[in-house]
Design a protein around this motif. Structure first.
Motif, PDB file in Angstrom:
ATOM      1  N   PRO A 145       0.830  -1.222   0.000  1.00  0.00           N
ATOM      2  CA  PRO A 145       0.000   0.000   0.000  1.00  0.00           C
ATOM      3  C   PRO A 145       0.859   1.264   0.000  1.00  0.00           C
ATOM      4  CG  PRO A 145      -0.763  -1.560   1.661  1.00  0.00           C
ATOM      5  CD  PRO A 145       0.573  -2.052   1.180  1.00  0.00           C
ATOM      6  N   VAL A 146       0.396   2.267  -0.705  1.00  0.00           N
ATOM      7  CA  VAL A 146       1.083   3.557  -0.796  1.00  0.00           C
ATOM      8  C   VAL A 146       0.069   4.640  -0.447  1.00  0.00           C
ATOM      9  CG1 VAL A 146       2.264   5.183  -2.328  1.00  0.00           C
ATOM     10  CG2 VAL A 146       2.643   2.716  -2.587  1.00  0.00           C
ATOM     11  N   ARG A 147       0.495   5.635   0.356  1.00  0.00           N
ATOM     12  CA  ARG A 147      -0.446   6.711   0.717  1.00  0.00           C
ATOM     13  C   ARG A 147      -0.883   7.467  -0.541  1.00  0.00           C
ATOM     14  NH1 ARG A 147       2.663  11.717   1.947  1.00  0.00           N
ATOM     15  NH2 ARG A 147       4.853  11.289   1.488  1.00  0.00           N
ATOM     16  N   ALA A 148      -2.147   7.784  -0.576  1.00  0.00           N
ATOM     17  CA  ALA A 148      -2.759   8.359  -1.775  1.00  0.00           C
ATOM     18  C   ALA A 148      -2.082   9.651  -2.203  1.00  0.00           C
ATOM     19  CB  ALA A 148      -4.248   8.603  -1.531  1.00  0.00           C
TER      20      ALA A 148
ATOM     21  N   ALA B 113       2.335  -1.266 -14.170  1.00  0.00           N
ATOM     22  CA  ALA B 113       1.754  -2.603 -14.289  1.00  0.00           C
ATOM     23  C   ALA B 113       2.163  -3.513 -13.142  1.00  0.00           C
ATOM     24  CB  ALA B 113       2.150  -3.223 -15.630  1.00  0.00           C
ATOM     25  N   VAL B 114       3.341  -3.271 -12.556  1.00  0.00           N
ATOM     26  CA  VAL B 114       3.830  -4.127 -11.476  1.00  0.00           C
ATOM     27  C   VAL B 114       2.885  -4.103 -10.281  1.00  0.00           C
ATOM     28  CG1 VAL B 114       5.650  -4.373  -9.738  1.00  0.00           C
ATOM     29  CG2 VAL B 114       6.252  -4.062 -12.136  1.00  0.00           C
ATOM     30  N   THR B 115       2.261  -2.955 -10.005  1.00  0.00           N
ATOM     31  CA  THR B 115       1.410  -2.842  -8.818  1.00  0.00           C
ATOM     32  C   THR B 115       0.170  -3.711  -8.922  1.00  0.00           C
ATOM     33  OG1 THR B 115       0.160  -0.966  -9.711  1.00  0.00           O
ATOM     34  CG2 THR B 115       2.152  -0.472  -8.442  1.00  0.00           C
ATOM     35  N   GLY B 116      -0.279  -3.983 -10.138  1.00  0.00           N
ATOM     36  CA  GLY B 116      -1.466  -4.817 -10.304  1.00  0.00           C
ATOM     37  C   GLY B 116      -2.730  -4.163  -9.781  1.00  0.00           C
ATOM     38  N   GLY B 117      -2.787  -2.853  -9.799  1.00  0.00           N
ATOM     39  CA  GLY B 117      -4.010  -2.171  -9.371  1.00  0.00           C
ATOM     40  C   GLY B 117      -3.781  -1.234  -8.211  1.00  0.00           C
TER      41      GLY B 117
ATOM     42  N   LEU C  85       7.210   4.543  -6.988  1.00  0.00           N
ATOM     43  CA  LEU C  85       7.585   4.719  -8.393  1.00  0.00           C
ATOM     44  C   LEU C  85       6.537   4.089  -9.302  1.00  0.00           C
ATOM     45  CD1 LEU C  85      11.402   3.875  -8.247  1.00  0.00           C
ATOM     46  CD2 LEU C  85      10.351   6.141  -8.311  1.00  0.00           C
ATOM     47  N   ALA C  86       6.056   2.911  -8.908  1.00  0.00           N
ATOM     48  CA  ALA C  86       5.065   2.217  -9.715  1.00  0.00           C
ATOM     49  C   ALA C  86       3.756   2.995  -9.770  1.00  0.00           C
ATOM     50  CB  ALA C  86       4.838   0.810  -9.166  1.00  0.00           C
ATOM     51  N   LEU C  87       3.324   3.515  -8.618  1.00  0.00           N
ATOM     52  CA  LEU C  87       2.078   4.276  -8.567  1.00  0.00           C
ATOM     53  C   LEU C  87       2.134   5.483  -9.486  1.00  0.00           C
ATOM     54  CD1 LEU C  87      -0.709   4.750  -7.109  1.00  0.00           C
ATOM     55  CD2 LEU C  87       0.561   6.196  -5.516  1.00  0.00           C
ATOM     56  N   THR C  88       3.298   6.130  -9.558  1.00  0.00           N
ATOM     57  CA  THR C  88       3.436   7.362 -10.340  1.00  0.00           C
ATOM     58  C   THR C  88       4.002   7.117 -11.735  1.00  0.00           C
ATOM     59  OG1 THR C  88       5.568   7.726  -9.232  1.00  0.00           O
ATOM     60  CG2 THR C  88       3.644   8.841  -8.317  1.00  0.00           C
ATOM     61  N   GLY C  89       4.347   5.866 -12.059  1.00  0.00           N
ATOM     62  CA  GLY C  89       4.817   5.535 -13.397  1.00  0.00           C
ATOM     63  C   GLY C  89       6.127   6.198 -13.768  1.00  0.00           C
TER      64      GLY C  89
END
Length: 221
Positions: A17-20, A189-193, A121-125
């Motif tokens: 989980p990553v803070r919004a 894509a790594v985060t899977g959602g 990094l994944a969340l922000t691409g």
């Protein structure tokens, strides 16, 4: 027959989980904070909350090469600044509320490979060059994390690079916008959602299915 984990049916894989707020940064706010024009690529060096002497030394060595072409942001930890801020270089000991905006402003991130950082990094691409802590300084998890992201095309991993090797990789990525963009998409894509949302959904489902049981347990604690 292969033995199944005892709680296999009850395990849900969510990701980290990553803070919004991390995903809500503004490139414009970040550039204003840094005093950068946005006309040149921005490279963000992250040393973690305590900083990284290795990354700090690499920044010191590379700055004369990088500044003519790029704008540099450096989160250095509490090691002190060996380089004064300038038109192309800004450093911070630690970044808190401003972090989402600085991340949004960055075209490339150079950082360690802790799970929290990688999922941000994944969340922000973001395209990234990972410099994982070695097994001598950690349990080896960062090497495993970095290799996994690299295998997915989501980052470049350099284990204990020279300044020349890092400089070459930074230039190669920033001169190939298509490759950097594909790397950022692979990272997403790594985060899977939405890991945080998935955790919330599991909790809500549990509360709806067994509210009485959960309340009785809470009352006995």
């Amino acid at each position: 027959a292969m033995l199944r984990p005892k709680y296999g049916e009850r395990v849900v894989h969510t990701g980290n989980p990553v803070r919004a707020a991390v995903g809500n940064g503004s490139r414009e706010r970040g550039l204003r904070l840094l005093g950068f024009s946005g006309r040149r690529p921005v490279v963000l060096f992250l040393g973690g909350s305590q900083g990284s002497r290795q990354i700090n030394d690499l920044v010191t060595a590379l700055l004369p090469q990088l500044c003519p072409r790029y704008d540099i942001v450096h989160q250095r930890g509490d090691h002190g600044s060996a380089i004064p801020d300038s038109a192309c270089y800004r450093s911070f000991d630690f970044v808190a509320d401003e972090y989402p905006d600085l991340l949004a402003a960055a075209d490339l991130v150079v950082c360690r490979a802790g799970a929290g950082t990688l999922w941000e990094l994944a969340l922000t691409g973001k395209a990234a060059i990972l410099l994982p802590l070695g097994r001598g300084a950690s349990r080896g998890d960062q090497i495993d994390n970095a290799r996994y992201f690299s295998e997915q095309g989501a980052a470049v991993t350099l284990e204990d690079p020279t300044a020349e090797q890092l400089s070459a990789e930074i230039s190669a990525l920033l001169q190939d916008a298509q490759r950097a963009g594909q790397m950022g998409e692979a990272a997403r894509a790594v985060t899977g959602g939405d890991p945080a949302g998935a955790v919330t959904d599991v909790i809500k489902a549990l509360l709806q299915e067994r509210p009485g049981q959960l309340q009785s347990r809470a009352g006995t604690n």
